[in-house]
Design a protein around this motif. Structure first.
Motif, PDB file in Angstrom:
ATOM      1  N   ALA A  51       0.836  -1.204   0.000  1.00  0.00           N
ATOM      2  CA  ALA A  51       0.000   0.000   0.000  1.00  0.00           C
ATOM      3  C   ALA A  51       0.869   1.251   0.000  1.00  0.00           C
ATOM      4  O   ALA A  51       0.578   2.216  -0.710  1.00  0.00           O
ATOM      5  CB  ALA A  51      -0.943  -0.006   1.196  1.00  0.00           C
ATOM      6  N   TRP A  52       1.941   1.240   0.785  1.00  0.00           N
ATOM      7  CA  TRP A  52       2.836   2.401   0.815  1.00  0.00           C
ATOM      8  C   TRP A  52       3.523   2.602  -0.522  1.00  0.00           C
ATOM      9  O   TRP A  52       3.715   3.730  -0.972  1.00  0.00           O
ATOM     10  CB  TRP A  52       3.873   2.262   1.927  1.00  0.00           C
ATOM     11  N   ALA A  53       3.899   1.513  -1.189  1.00  0.00           N
ATOM     12  CA  ALA A  53       4.545   1.634  -2.493  1.00  0.00           C
ATOM     13  C   ALA A  53       3.589   2.252  -3.509  1.00  0.00           C
ATOM     14  O   ALA A  53       4.003   3.099  -4.314  1.00  0.00           O
ATOM     15  CB  ALA A  53       5.016   0.258  -2.974  1.00  0.00           C
ATOM     16  N   VAL A  54       2.331   1.866  -3.466  1.00  0.00           N
ATOM     17  CA  VAL A  54       1.330   2.449  -4.367  1.00  0.00           C
ATOM     18  C   VAL A  54       1.166   3.935  -4.066  1.00  0.00           C
ATOM     19  O   VAL A  54       1.137   4.763  -4.979  1.00  0.00           O
ATOM     20  CB  VAL A  54      -0.022   1.705  -4.246  1.00  0.00           C
ATOM     21  N   GLU A  55       1.074   4.285  -2.790  1.00  0.00           N
ATOM     22  CA  GLU A  55       0.934   5.698  -2.409  1.00  0.00           C
ATOM     23  C   GLU A  55       2.129   6.515  -2.869  1.00  0.00           C
ATOM     24  O   GLU A  55       1.966   7.626  -3.383  1.00  0.00           O
ATOM     25  CB  GLU A  55       0.780   5.825  -0.898  1.00  0.00           C
ATOM     26  N   GLU A  56       3.338   5.966  -2.710  1.00  0.00           N
ATOM     27  CA  GLU A  56       4.539   6.680  -3.157  1.00  0.00           C
ATOM     28  C   GLU A  56       4.531   6.873  -4.667  1.00  0.00           C
ATOM     29  O   GLU A  56       4.920   7.925  -5.163  1.00  0.00           O
ATOM     30  CB  GLU A  56       5.791   5.933  -2.726  1.00  0.00           C
ATOM     31  N   TRP A  62       2.148  12.505  -9.232  1.00  0.00           N
ATOM     32  CA  TRP A  62       1.555  13.824  -9.009  1.00  0.00           C
ATOM     33  C   TRP A  62       2.640  14.900  -9.057  1.00  0.00           C
ATOM     34  O   TRP A  62       2.473  15.945  -9.679  1.00  0.00           O
ATOM     35  CB  TRP A  62       0.826  13.856  -7.659  1.00  0.00           C
ATOM     36  N   ARG A  63       3.785  14.625  -8.410  1.00  0.00           N
ATOM     37  CA  ARG A  63       4.879  15.595  -8.435  1.00  0.00           C
ATOM     38  C   ARG A  63       5.371  15.858  -9.851  1.00  0.00           C
ATOM     39  O   ARG A  63       5.621  16.987 -10.250  1.00  0.00           O
ATOM     40  CB  ARG A  63       6.048  15.130  -7.553  1.00  0.00           C
ATOM     41  N   LYS A  64       5.495  14.797 -10.637  1.00  0.00           N
ATOM     42  CA  LYS A  64       5.935  14.947 -12.031  1.00  0.00           C
ATOM     43  C   LYS A  64       4.912  15.738 -12.835  1.00  0.00           C
ATOM     44  O   LYS A  64       5.282  16.561 -13.666  1.00  0.00           O
ATOM     45  CB  LYS A  64       6.172  13.584 -12.668  1.00  0.00           C
ATOM     46  N   ALA A  65       3.647  15.478 -12.614  1.00  0.00           N
ATOM     47  CA  ALA A  65       2.582  16.142 -13.367  1.00  0.00           C
ATOM     48  C   ALA A  65       2.457  17.623 -13.007  1.00  0.00           C
ATOM     49  O   ALA A  65       2.028  18.422 -13.837  1.00  0.00           O
ATOM     50  CB  ALA A  65       1.247  15.450 -13.126  1.00  0.00           C
ATOM     51  N   THR A  66       2.842  17.984 -11.796  1.00  0.00           N
ATOM     52  CA  THR A  66       2.684  19.377 -11.363  1.00  0.00           C
ATOM     53  C   THR A  66       3.986  20.150 -11.403  1.00  0.00           C
ATOM     54  O   THR A  66       4.034  21.307 -11.008  1.00  0.00           O
ATOM     55  CB  THR A  66       2.106  19.435  -9.925  1.00  0.00           C
TER      56      THR A  66
END
Length: 71
Positions: A51-56, A62-66
């Motif tokens: 779950a943490w790997a998916v969240e990361e 998101w960081r790349k997109a923004t």
């Protein structure tokens, strides 16, 4: 008495469930409220890790997109 002394732990070295501080901290995973939960510790750790790997990955996307500077 701390709350961990009255909890269950999974010993990663022996593969056994323990009640309280029976082994060194480096060998213990927990604490858990029940012996059954402690017995399933490795599965719980795998699920949380996935779950943490998916969240990361989502956060990184998101960081790349923004990233407006292209850095």
């Amino acid at each position: 008495m701390s709350s961990g002394e009255r909890k269950y732990w999974y010993n990663t070295t022996s593969g056994e469930v323990e009640y309280g501080y029976m082994s060194p901290a480096v060998d213990r995973v927990g604490p858990f409220d029940t012996a059954a939960a402690a017995a399933n510790a490795l599965q719980t750790l795998r699920e949380r890790s996935e779950a943490w790997a998916v969240e990361e990955a989502i956060d990184e996307d998101w960081r790349k997109a923004t990233d407006v500077d292209g850095k």
